[in-house]
Design an enzyme around this catalytic site. Sequence first.
Site, PDB file in Angstrom:
ATOM      1  CG  ASP A 143      -1.768   1.225   1.338  1.00 46.36           C
ATOM      2  OD1 ASP A 143      -2.072   1.828   0.282  1.00 46.36           O
ATOM      3  OD2 ASP A 143      -2.144   1.613   2.466  1.00 46.36           O
ATOM      4  CD  GLU A 164      -4.940   0.494  -1.648  1.00 47.64           C
ATOM      5  OE1 GLU A 164      -4.423  -0.065  -0.666  1.00 47.64           O
ATOM      6  OE2 GLU A 164      -5.866   1.316  -1.535  1.00 47.64           O
ATOM      7  CG  ASP A 170      -0.702   3.004   6.285  1.00 50.06           C
ATOM      8  OD1 ASP A 170      -1.194   3.529   5.279  1.00 50.06           O
ATOM      9  OD2 ASP A 170      -0.540   3.605   7.355  1.00 50.06           O
TER      10      ASP A 170
END
Lengths: 177, 177
Positions: B10, B70, B142
């Site tokens: 991420d 992501e 996260d």
Amino acid sequence: MSVQRILGIDPGLRVTGFGVIEKQGAQLIYVASGCIKSNADQALPERIASIFSGIREVVSTYAPTQAAVEKVFVNVNPQATLLLGQARGAAIAALVSGGLPVAEYTALQLKQAVVGHGKAAKEQVQHMVVRLLSLPGTPSADAADALACAICHAHAGQGTGVLQTTGRRIRGGRVIG
Amino acid sequence: MSVQRILGIDPGLRVTGFGVIEKQGAQLIYVASGCIKSNADQALPERIASIFSGIREVVSTYAPTQAAVEKVFVNVNPQATLLLGQARGAAIAALVSGGLPVAEYTALQLKQAVVGHGKAAKEQVQHMVVRLLSLPGTPSADAADALACAICHAHAGQGTGVLQTTGRRIRGGRVIG
């Protein structure tokens, strides 16, 4: 006499310009320049890989001691800004992972360094890069910008690199004044 | 039995979450997760270097065979979009330079993969990641997003990864629906 070999980078997802110069005392000597292109038909990770490996190859071929990267500005198109940011992140990653110190300069600073004022057109930058480095031909706009970035960094080391950064105007994602 | 080790990422300039899972047949096993933080007081090239070397360290420590990142979306703040783009470019560069194939998933896809619908809140993602991987504690948001990305990729390999991507709504740079 101190010799610095400076790699300038003009990052872009489609085309990343590079230019290598050597600073021998007060003299600037052209070493190499060109473009790293990524294939628009490929997925983003592959394009990032092309930029990364292309810059690593330039670093290993020309063994610069310092790097200077053009600062990019937000585009009118947010998606284009995101793509440009990713290309620039990959370019800087390639430089720092190659052990190079990386300086950043705005388009305004480049133009002031090579043309003398921040409102210069692309052609003026190309023209002055040819003159300053005594080139036998005109490099592409991307390669010329990369060489201008290297020249700007060479000048910055002489204390002339702190240039006016206020009052800039942006058009099409570029600082134009 | 085929074993895949998947690294989910991420990306962010301030905090990059990572999560490693192993897919043993139909089972998902937690391996590791955490965050790579960059120092906001440092210049951008140093922050890019932190993200790049942090991810390279995760890759060499946990030896994943595949990576999933992501997808990020344009923020309301163009400057933030540019910074996020650069962080993501550095993250992808670290993965591809480590020889990993990189897949990309939207936040909508992650949420659908772990919660079952695209409108899930951060806490729901964290909760379901804990359940799906039988974690003894709750990872940070996260790290949970990174693990969700890895889970999404594990499911995608089973043919359930092609998810609805139309009709999404964006708030604060995140796909929320």
